[in-house]
Scaffold this motif. Structure first.
Motif, PDB file in Angstrom:
ATOM      1  N   ALA A  98       0.827  -1.209   0.000  1.00 53.70           N
ATOM      2  CA  ALA A  98       0.000   0.000   0.000  1.00 53.70           C
ATOM      3  C   ALA A  98       0.861   1.259   0.000  1.00 53.70           C
ATOM      4  CB  ALA A  98      -0.926   0.000   1.222  1.00 53.70           C
ATOM      5  N   ARG A  99       2.059   1.170   0.551  1.00 55.73           N
ATOM      6  CA  ARG A  99       2.965   2.323   0.578  1.00 55.73           C
ATOM      7  C   ARG A  99       3.790   2.418  -0.710  1.00 55.73           C
ATOM      8  NH1 ARG A  99       5.408   0.793   4.540  1.00 55.73           N
ATOM      9  NH2 ARG A  99       7.441   0.180   3.727  1.00 55.73           N
ATOM     10  N   VAL A 100       4.207   1.267  -1.242  1.00 58.98           N
ATOM     11  CA  VAL A 100       5.146   1.248  -2.370  1.00 58.98           C
ATOM     12  C   VAL A 100       4.455   1.384  -3.726  1.00 58.98           C
ATOM     13  CG1 VAL A 100       6.789  -0.230  -3.615  1.00 58.98           C
ATOM     14  CG2 VAL A 100       6.903  -0.062  -1.114  1.00 58.98           C
ATOM     15  N   LEU A 101       3.314   0.724  -3.896  1.00 61.07           N
ATOM     16  CA  LEU A 101       2.734   0.635  -5.233  1.00 61.07           C
ATOM     17  C   LEU A 101       2.280   1.976  -5.821  1.00 61.07           C
ATOM     18  CD1 LEU A 101       0.824  -2.774  -5.248  1.00 61.07           C
ATOM     19  CD2 LEU A 101       3.200  -2.252  -5.804  1.00 61.07           C
ATOM     20  N   PRO A 102       1.637   2.865  -5.044  1.00 63.38           N
ATOM     21  CA  PRO A 102       1.289   4.152  -5.659  1.00 63.38           C
ATOM     22  C   PRO A 102       2.499   4.926  -6.165  1.00 63.38           C
ATOM     23  CG  PRO A 102       0.010   3.812  -3.660  1.00 63.38           C
ATOM     24  CD  PRO A 102       1.054   2.730  -3.689  1.00 63.38           C
ATOM     25  N   VAL A 103       3.601   4.850  -5.437  1.00 65.88           N
ATOM     26  CA  VAL A 103       4.822   5.541  -5.877  1.00 65.88           C
ATOM     27  C   VAL A 103       5.352   4.903  -7.154  1.00 65.88           C
ATOM     28  CG1 VAL A 103       7.172   6.207  -5.241  1.00 65.88           C
ATOM     29  CG2 VAL A 103       5.361   6.152  -3.496  1.00 65.88           C
ATOM     30  N   LEU A 104       5.383   3.578  -7.182  1.00 66.07           N
ATOM     31  CA  LEU A 104       5.840   2.852  -8.368  1.00 66.07           C
ATOM     32  C   LEU A 104       4.952   3.155  -9.569  1.00 66.07           C
ATOM     33  CD1 LEU A 104       7.670   0.680  -9.660  1.00 66.07           C
ATOM     34  CD2 LEU A 104       6.036  -1.033  -8.828  1.00 66.07           C
TER      35      LEU A 104
END
Length: 718
Positions: A256-262
């Protein structure tokens, strides 16, 4: 190759007896495509040579029925087959000028069309036409590709099939390969099939049933041999385990923290490339929205948690069907990234993506030919996350999901090939010549322009209600994906299933959400990130309505309105804002308020005050969101009676009493009260919402209010 030992689908003689020859070909094709152990989605092709009456001469002629360009053997219909005159296909041999000119042969295929069939013939058509058999299958089974991708593939093919299957080295599909298939078959009478190095299997039969059973038997034989050989050698899969999978809760928090940034960084990288993406995304200098798909299957976890992950991932894939959808190799994200957040996370992921893009651009520069297409989107399609799984990234959810399925095929191939021999990927130049094939480029350029919401994700609160459903349908109609959030689980399940059936399972997700509960709201946005990579559009629509004279408005009633309509809108707005900021690609927040936010109604103090708060809240989001490209606007409905859940409860009775009319006269009352004398429906609210959500319509609108009330002078915004 999946680990299941279930038998392959069986041929149904009773069903087959009811079918004509084209019907038998379709039945065989669908049966082969129904099992991923036989072929991957969209991969492989089938054919039959059928005698039919020529519509011009009335004479019986031999017609090649072969799967046309695109499509999937598992789901195709009869109109998915190309039909071509066999005598004309044979005559093409006199026009063939050699391998360096073989692409020009594709231009002759339309001249061979039988009965004006509009289905374009695929590049594999000459392969089927060249073989002398009535029924031919070309499949991409993991078990056979594993053998085809071994360093000693030719010798092992002879060993596995005991000389009944021939072998040819890798050659790009086309007219030359068709000639080599025919020559090899003629030189080795009695073959049951031919393995193509690094590619797949050709097999045949004298009838549709015989062809099907031969194909399945060869695949089963390859599977059985690989399983027994791996057991005999006692080989550690992928060199053994290097990582333990994260517990599910920790995994989901990390994603949930990493995927939006990716997701956001991949969209920006696509824009900077200024060209079409490998998955078919359009050319252009703007941000290209993408969607993500997560795979945490046992096959994937076994690979990403293995000691051999890095060296095998670097080798790339073998079968052209695999790397056309996954790029030649994936991006591996080190576990150290998972502990980062904020700017540190964005910087580190940015470095990894920049390095990948530079490597991909160098690959293009090394391998390009004078007439090669320009560099496409250099971002990875496949991202491998040790301890977590695999994420695939593409222009839409279905393409991302299918790319993941193809990489699972590649994982299966690597596992089996390395256990028995040594896995070898396709040589880099050969891979490039497939990926940047002019014929493939022409196919990409023929693709229709995507609908305006493709790649966008909307989260709609109150999604199971009448207005929420209408909004979701409007987004879905233009290619968007929707996360329906609602507190009513039964209604949510029903509406989600209905919309998924109408628009496809890749486009719709449902999540139970209580907008007054902070943890529930955060969990809903976390789920959206895990399912799609993030949210681009928030439609804050969950609501209630209440009526009471001021002196009878209890604190509980006041707090209920404030909790759902003010606090609830704040919570979902805040979480959407945070996720949009992490993505860095802008976004749109649309708050469904009410005419009552502009002009008070008698005996509705709590409701009117809360709706006014929503309008002011939207302005605050617009103010702080502007530097980030996040827009916030308000749609004010009035008297949406049909399909609206708030009118099914006490509100209808209360408003009728307040206006001294019967409940059945409410719609007519509100219609006649309006300046236009027209009723307002959920679809009207959906259109207004869509306007604010759609970047191509309202990119320069923020902080605005749009009344959808058929005209109410007191509610005029100015």
């Amino acid at each position: 190759m999946t680990t299941t030992t279930a038998p392959f689908p069986r041929w149904d003689d009773a069903r087959a007896a009811t079918l004509d020859e084209p019907g038998l070909l379709l039945y065989r094709s669908n049966l082969l495509g129904s099992d991923l152990r036989i072929t991957n989605y969209g991969g492989g092709n089938t054919s039959a040579k059928i005698m039919q009456k020529d519509p011009l001469s009335g004479q019986d002629v031999e017609v090649l029925w072969v799967k046309g360009s695109g499509g999937d053997v598992g789901s195709m219909k009869l109109d998915g087959f190309s039909t071509l005159y066999m005598d004309k296909l044979r005559a093409l041999k006199g026009l063939y000028r050699g391998r360096e000119h073989e692409d020009e042969m594709v231009g002759y295929l339309p001249h061979c069309t039988f009965n004006l069939n509009s289905r374009a013939a695929s590049i594999d058509t000459p392969l089927h036409a060249s073989l002398p058999y009535l029924h031919v299958d070309h499949m991409h089974p993991d078990a056979v590709i594993a053998i085809a991708a071994m360093a000693n593939s030719e010798a092992i093919t002879r060993q596995v099939f005991e000389g009944t299957v021939g072998w040819l080295p890798w050659l790009r599909p086309g007219y030359e390969l068709g000639q080599q298939l025919a020559a090899h078959d003629a030189a080795h009478p009695g073959l049951r099939g031919i393995v193509l190095g690094g590619h797949g299997l050709f097999s045949w039969g004298d009838s549709a049933k015989a062809c099907y059973e031969n194909t399945v038997d060869l695949i089963e034989r390859a599977q059985t041999w690989l399983t027994s050989e791996r057991a005999r050698r006692h080989v550690q899969v992928f060199g053994g385990t290097a990582f333990a999978a994260l517990p599910e809760a920790e995994r989901d928090r990390t994603l949930a923290r990493v995927l939006p940034v990716l997701r956001g960084l991949s969209a920006e990288g696509a824009a900077s490339a200024g060209s079409s993406a490998a998955d078919g995304s359009p050319r252009g200098g703007q941000i290209v929205p993408k969607l993500l798909h997560l795979n945490t299957s046992p096959e994937v976890l076994e690979f990403v948690n293995s000691k051999d992950l890095a060296p095998l991932a670097a080798l790339g894939t073998s079968c052209p069907d695999h790397f056309l959808r996954t790029k030649i190799r994936p991006l591996v994200v080190p576990e150290s990234v998972y502990g980062l957040s904020g700017a540190d996370l964005k910087d580190k992921l940015g470095e990894l993506l920049a390095a990948y893009r530079a490597d991909y651009a160098a690959y293009h520069a090394r391998c390009k030919r004078p007439n090669s297409p320009a560099l496409r989107d250099p971002n990875p399609v496949v991202v491998l996350l040790p301890r977590i799984g695999m994420v695939t990234i593409a222009k839409d959810k279905a393409t991302a999901r299918i790319a993941g399925e193809f990489y699972v095929n590649a994982i299966n191939v690597m596992r089996e090939a390395n256990a028995v021999d040594q896995y070898v990927g396709l040589p880099e130049q050969e891979a490039f010549d497939i990926e940047y094939w002019l014929l493939e480029e022409a196919k990409l350029q023929r693709m229709p322009k995507p609908k305006p919401m493709v790649g966008k994700v909307a989260l709609v609160t109150g999604g199971a209600g009448g207005i929420g459903q209408a909004i979701a349908r409007r987004m879905l109609a233009d290619g968007g994906c929707v996360v329906l959030a609602d507190i009513d689980q039964e209604a949510l399940d029903s509406v989600s299933a209905e919309l998924a059936k109408a628009h496809g399972r890749d486009h719709v997700r449902g999540v139970r959400c209580d907008v007054t509960d902070e943890a529930s709201v955060i969990a809903a946005f976390d789920r959206a990130a895990i399912e799609f990579g993030g949210v681009d559009i928030l439609v804050s629509n969950a609501g209630i309505a209440s009526a009471a004279p001021i002196e009878e408005t209890t604190l509980a009633l006041w707090m209920r309105n404030q909790s759902i309509l003010a606090t609830g809108y704040f919570l979902v707005g805040r979480e959407a804002f945070k996720q949009m900021k992490a993505q860095g690609t802008g976004g749109s927040i649309v708050m469904i308020a009410s005419k009552n936010g502009m002009v008070a109604s008698a005996q509705a103090t709590a409701y009117c005050a809360a709706k006014a708060a929503e309008i002011q809240l939207s302005r605050s989001f617009a103010l702080e969101g502007a530097p980030l490209g996040i827009r916030s606007n308000v749609v004010n409905p009035d008297a949406v009676i049909r399909g609206s859940k708030i009118w099914t409860g006490k509100w209808s009775e209360e408003r009728a009493a307040a206006n001294k009319i019967s409940e059945q006269d409410l719609e007519a009352f509100y219609r006649d009260r309006s300046m236009l004398k027209r009723s307002v429906f959920p679809e009207d609210i959906a259109e207004a919402t869509y306007f604010f959500a759609a970047e191509h319509l309202s990119a320069k609108s923020t902080g605005n209010i749009l009344n959808v009330d058929a005209g109410n002078l007191a509610a005029f915004t100015r």
